[in-house]
Design a protein around this motif. Structure first.
Motif, short mmCIF file in Angstrom:
data_model
loop_
_atom_site.label_atom_id
_atom_site.label_comp_id
_atom_site.label_asym_id
_atom_site.label_seq_id
_atom_site.Cartn_x
_atom_site.Cartn_y
_atom_site.Cartn_z
N VAL A 182 0.84 -1.20 0.00
CA VAL A 182 0.00 0.00 0.00
C VAL A 182 0.88 1.26 0.00
N ALA A 183 1.96 1.23 0.79
CA ALA A 183 2.87 2.39 0.82
C ALA A 183 3.51 2.61 -0.54
N ARG A 184 3.88 1.54 -1.21
CA ARG A 184 4.45 1.67 -2.55
C ARG A 184 3.42 2.25 -3.51
N ALA A 185 2.19 1.77 -3.42
CA ALA A 185 1.14 2.30 -4.29
C ALA A 185 0.90 3.79 -4.01
N GLN A 186 0.95 4.16 -2.73
CA GLN A 186 0.78 5.58 -2.38
C GLN A 186 1.91 6.41 -2.96
N ALA A 187 3.14 5.86 -2.88
CA ALA A 187 4.28 6.59 -3.43
C ALA A 187 4.17 6.75 -4.93
N LEU A 188 3.71 5.71 -5.61
CA LEU A 188 3.48 5.80 -7.05
C LEU A 188 2.41 6.84 -7.36
N HIS A 189 1.39 6.82 -6.56
CA HIS A 189 0.29 7.78 -6.75
C HIS A 189 0.78 9.21 -6.56
N ASP A 190 1.68 9.39 -5.54
CA ASP A 190 2.17 10.73 -5.21
C ASP A 190 3.43 11.09 -5.98
N ASP A 191 3.91 10.13 -6.79
CA ASP A 191 5.18 10.32 -7.51
C ASP A 191 6.31 10.64 -6.53
N ASP A 192 6.34 9.90 -5.41
CA ASP A 192 7.34 10.11 -4.35
C ASP A 192 8.41 9.03 -4.51
N ARG A 193 9.49 9.34 -5.28
CA ARG A 193 10.51 8.35 -5.58
C ARG A 193 11.23 7.87 -4.31
N LEU A 198 9.04 5.56 -2.45
CA LEU A 198 8.91 4.33 -3.24
C LEU A 198 10.10 3.42 -3.01
N LEU A 199 11.31 3.96 -3.08
CA LEU A 199 12.50 3.13 -2.89
C LEU A 199 12.61 2.61 -1.47
N ALA A 200 12.08 3.38 -0.52
CA ALA A 200 12.14 2.94 0.87
C ALA A 200 11.35 1.65 1.08
N THR A 201 10.30 1.47 0.27
CA THR A 201 9.52 0.24 0.44
C THR A 201 10.30 -1.01 0.04
N ALA A 202 11.30 -0.85 -0.84
CA ALA A 202 12.11 -2.01 -1.21
C ALA A 202 12.80 -2.59 0.02
N ALA A 203 13.32 -1.74 0.88
CA ALA A 203 13.96 -2.22 2.10
C ALA A 203 12.93 -2.86 3.04
N GLU A 204 11.71 -2.32 3.05
CA GLU A 204 10.67 -2.90 3.89
C GLU A 204 10.31 -4.32 3.42
N GLY A 229 11.04 -10.36 4.25
CA GLY A 229 11.31 -11.65 3.62
C GLY A 229 10.58 -11.84 2.31
N CYS A 230 10.31 -10.74 1.60
CA CYS A 230 9.55 -10.81 0.35
C CYS A 230 10.41 -10.27 -0.78
N ALA A 251 12.17 -6.65 -5.56
CA ALA A 251 12.63 -6.48 -6.94
C ALA A 251 11.60 -5.72 -7.77
N ARG A 252 10.34 -6.02 -7.55
CA ARG A 252 9.27 -5.34 -8.29
C ARG A 252 9.30 -3.83 -8.01
N THR A 253 9.58 -3.46 -6.78
CA THR A 253 9.64 -2.05 -6.42
C THR A 253 10.70 -1.32 -7.24
#
Length: 937
Positions: A871-882, A885-891, A896-897, A902-904
């Motif tokens: 959801v946070a990644r989707a929000q970042a995409l919606h807000d164009d918050d790069r 967005l990248l922070a969700t990769a670490a999350e 363990g996902c 990688a998708r992020t």
């Protein structure tokens, strides 16, 4: 005529050479220790062969003809009537032995193939013996003395009586300087004469080698023994036993279909690879067929008989055994028949106990039986074990019955089995091997004692003990069978009820819900007969509860009305017994509350009613002090918490169950509860987004040894976990195990397996392996598409695949129903995943209401590390918050996902997309396809 065209035997060459010296027939006979008549016969043969007009011409040609190479005369061996099959290793080994040793005994039981092997070896080795090979069959010899043995050998050599000289002396003189091989067949009944004769023969004839065949060792110092094994039974392609069967059947012009080779191999194995038995079984094939042969194996002595044969000993297996049995003294005959009760290898101590004799006497007797090849002997370390082939066991059992000793010996064997099972109650490092060594004898003892009323007490004790041991050995099917057998044998109905409850628990471990239900109801009947109304109440309530708790284990689920009747009966019988009250409360929480909720739909009062009943069940169970009752009640609480939408409370309760049960001993009931708790903990962790915990519980469940026969059920949630985490290697490895176990179980159409199959199909879709995906989707269709598939796991896995393929519009359509409308099917595991993926699809598809969906989703998934990051990644995409967005990769990495991490990066674009694409490829997945349109903001 040239010398090379003349076929002259070794004896004729000797006569011809002496003719060349111008000796008379009498002088030749004296020189060769044969009769004058025999010399005359040889001279007549030579005149005919060389086409000489008279004796003088024959003598003149002697020098020429005796220059013929006589170093390899044709062996004097009988011509077998059937082909020799297999035995390449044995032929090579025995051939090497007769090259290295002057006297070798091919030893083995009757019918194992000693004679045919010896003939084959003699033919193979003929070129090694310059002066020939002779074969002597000692079966016709009835006098065990050395003189009779010498007479048989002399007859084979063509020696006649000489005045003033015994037959033995004639044989010694004839073979004195010969480099020859002498084969003495069937020595067992005249070994008292063979042994001293061979000692003198080998001393007198230094270039002579003797190969004997016998069922008993000659017991002389110079003897080297080659134990002739049964025909090899290894795999169809390498099995000499199967090859022999097929060869003999082919000779009957009735060849079996090739697909039956595996069944033929089983028949040969039941016949212990004994060549005679296999040949006789093959002879019965045209009239009995495979099913008749298989049925006849229980009475091999009757089935394995043939028509008249030159050798009566080989006319049937019984005749072969009669021959061996007749050679034994009465004491050894008695010991042999008493040992027939043992199915598995046995020791001297076991034999003495069952035979009812002193250990020293039995040890000597066993050694003699082994010497006669009636028992196989194996020595390992300080232990020596004996074993009888199946045909010998059946023969001994007949003799045991004829002697009137069957019941006494069987009873001693039963008591020996009881003692062995008592010893096995103490688990030591070698426990498994000791169990396996005893199990077949215990089974045989139970088969004998089961229908003997006078031994019911011992039979009950043995069945109950063996049930416990079988469960420890992870033979769950046999454990259930033996618990049920113990219940049938119990004199006390209370004992019967206890055994039936244990059988029900084992059935639960085996995923056999129908058996579990039946056994608890039968236990209730036994408890009533015992006057235990509280116990009967527990059984009836548990039967009703199990139809609710373990519905996926049932082939034929009881009706709601039927289970309500059980709950009512249990309530009437419970009285003020705490355990019974707790069991009834749990049944009410499961059956009644669930039925009410199902009838009323998603009404708040259904959830409230379920939760209230469940808390009462937990409270009453805790008062009993029984961790198993408490675990069952906590299971109901886990379901109620999930029903209420509290995934994190459900996960915590599931963990509490595992902790409660992990310290208990591995009884059937405790194991059943633990297996269920591990499954629930895995599912609850998935619902809460705790992938490491889900993998930990899932692996513990998948690796539990008791679930070997239901591996598809054991591995199903581990597959789901690995698929959601993006562990492609894990999915592929475990997927193969799952599919193999599912097919081995008969490909059951269990809807509970749907999430695992959908997960594997989704991974193959992400890999772009369309063929594999089609195969797994075909399995999914076999399992059906219940609402859980349509709105729950099916929607989640389809959305994941469609988003990977860059089709957010289709993903949005797949998750179109509002969560509140399908909450029954997405609650428990799938709610957070459904809501999060639905929000991401809305953003990537540019939906106008994407912001509202994001806000609702953020509230719904709060606390779930994976769903919240989606959801946070989707929000970042919606807000164009790069940056966000990248922070969700670490999350995702922390959760363990790996796949979502990688998708992020791919979604982030630029250099990040390159790294993300490499990470996706490293996972073994096909490249992601970008969304077709930019998100709306």
């Amino acid at each position: 005529m040239t010398a090379t065209t003349v076929e002259i035997s070794a004896r004729e060459s000797e006569v011809l050479a002496l003719l060349g010296e111008h000796l008379s027939n009498a002088e030749i006979g004296a020189r060769l220790f044969i009769s004058v008549r025999t010399v005359e016969s040889h001279v007549s043969s030579l005149l005919r062969k060389v086409d000489a007009p008279d004796r003088r011409a024959l003598a003149q040609r002697a020098a020429e003809l005796t220059r013929v190479d006589r170093t390899h005369p044709a062996p004097v061996l009988p011509t077998p009537l059937t082909s020799f099959v297999g035995r390449s290793r044995e032929r090579a080994e025995l051939t090497e032995m007769i090259k290295a040793h002057r006297q070798v005994t091919a030893l083995g039981p009757g019918g194992v193939g000693k004679t045919r092997l010896a003939l084959g070896v003699a033919a193979d080795a003929a070129g090694e013996f310059a002066d020939g090979v002779w074969f002597v069959d000692l079966v016709p010899v009835t006098d065990p003395g050395a003189g009779a043995v010498a007479g048989a050998i002399a007859a084979a050599l063509g020696l006649g009586e000489q005045p003033g000289r015994g037959m033995d002396e004639s044989v010694f003189a004839a073979l004195a300087d010969r480099h020859a091989l002498l084969v003495l067949d069937n020595c067992e009944h005249v070994r008292d004469g063979v042994a001293p004769f061979l000692e003198r023969l080998l001393a007198t004839c230094p270039r002579l080698t003797v190969l004997t065949t016998s069922r008993a060792r000659l017991m002389v110092p110079f003897e080297r023994v080659y134990q002739v094994p049964p025909m090899s039974l290894a795999g169809d392609g390498e099995s000499d036993a199967v090859a022999l069967f097929l060869d003999r059947v082919a000779e009957l012009r009735w060849p079996p279909d090739a697909v039956l080779r595996e069944h033929i191999a089983t028949v040969c194995e039941r016949l212990d690879g004994v060549a005679l038995a296999i040949e006789l079984a093959a002879a019965r094939w045209p009239t009995l067929g495979l099913d008749g042969l298989t049925a006849g194996l229980s009475d091999q002595l009757r089935m394995l008989s043939g028509g008249p044969r030159a050798d009566d000993r080989h006319r049937s297996v019984r005749a072969a055994l009669d021959w061996s049995h007749a050679l034994l003294d009465p004491a050894d005959q008695a010991l042999l028949r008493r040992m027939s009760v043992f199915v598995a290898p046995f020791t001297v101590e076991a034999a003495a106990e069952v035979a009812g004799a002193e250990r020293g006497v039995v040890a000597d007797g066993l050694a003699r039986l082994a010497e006669q090849s009636l028992l196989a002997v194996t020595a390992s370390g300080s232990t020596t074990e004996y074993r009888a082939l199946e045909t010998i066991r059946q023969y001994g059992a007949e003799r045991l019955a004829e002697a009137g000793e069957l019941d006494d010996v069987r009873l001693r064997h039963l008591r020996w089995c009881l003692a062995k099972t008592a010893e096995l109650a103490v688990v030591r490092p070698d426990w498994r091997a000791r169990f396996d060594a005893t199990a077949d004898d215990v089974r045989a003892a139970l088969a004998w004692v089961a229908d003997r009323p006078e031994q019911r007490t011992d039979a009950y004790r043995l069945a109950r003990s063996f049930a416990e041991l079988s469960f420890t050995r992870t033979y769950a099917g046999e454990s259930q069978l033996r618990y049920e057998q113990a219940a049938a044998l119990a004199d006390d109905p209370a004992d019967a009820a206890a055994a039936l409850r244990l059988a029900a628990a084992v059935a639960g471990c085996r995923m056999r819900g129908d058996d579990m239900y039946r056994l608890h109801r039968t236990a209730a009947d036994a408890a009533r007969r015992a006057g235990d109304t509280a116990g009967a109440a527990c059984d009836l309530a548990t039967a009703a509860t199990n139809a609710h708790r373990f519905w996926s284990k049932f082939e034929h689920l009881p009706t709601y009305d039927e289970t309500v009747v059980l709950v009512t009966q249990a309530r009437d019988l419970a009285g003020d017994d705490p355990a019974a009250q707790a069991a009834v409360a749990l049944a009410e929480a499961g059956v009644l509350a669930d039925a009410f909720g199902a009838a009323q739909g998603p009404a708040d009062n259904a959830v409230e009613d379920t939760t209230a009943r469940t808390h009462r069940a937990v409270e009453l169970a805790a008062r009993t002090g029984d961790p198993l009752a408490e675990s069952a009640a906590l299971d109901a609480l886990t379901g109620a918490q999930s029903w209420a939408g509290d995934a994190f409370a459900a996960a915590a309760t599931a963990r509490r169950r595992v902790a409660l049960l992990s310290s208990l001993s591995d009884t059937p009931a405790a194991t059943h509860e633990l297996l269920d708790a591990l499954g629930m903990a895995t599912e609850a962790a998935l619902g809460a987004g705790d992938l490491p915990a889900a993998r930990r519980w899932g692996r513990r469940l998948a690796e539990h040894p008791l679930l070997a026969e239901v591996g598809h059920r054991a591995t199903s949630w581990l597959l789901v976990t690995d698929a959601l985490a993006g562990d492609v290697d894990g999915v592929l490895a475990v997927g193969d195990r799952f599919l193999e176990a599912w097919q081995r179980a008969g490909s059951p159409a269990r809807s509970v397996l749907g999430p695992a199959v959908a997960a594997v199909a989704m991974i193959h879709g992400l890999r772009d392996d369309h063929a594999a995906r089609r195969d797994w989707n075909a399995v999914l269709r076999q399992l059906g598409t219940p609402p859980e598939h349509t709105y729950g796991y099916g929607a989640v896995f389809d959305a994941l695949g469609l988003l990977h393929e860059g089709q957010p519009d289709l993903a949005l359509r797949r998750t179109a129903p509002e969560p509140a409308d399908v909450w029954k099917w997405v609650t428990w595991i799938w709610h957070h995943w459904y809501v999060a993926l639905r929000a991401e699809a809305a953003v990537l598809a540019g939906q106008p209401d994407a912001a509202d969906r994001l806000a609702a989703a953020r509230t719904a998934v709060a606390g779930n590390p994976v769903a919240a990051a989606i959801v946070a990644r989707a929000q970042a995409l919606h807000d164009d918050d790069r940056e966000r967005l990248l922070a969700t990769a670490a999350e995702f990495d922390a959760a363990g996902c790996r796949y979502q991490s990688a998708r992020t990066l791919v979604l982030a674009g630029g250099d990040h997309a390159t790294r993300g694409a490499a990470a996706v490829a490293e996972l073994g997945l096909a490249p992601m396809v970008p969304a077709p349109h930019p998100p709306r903001r």
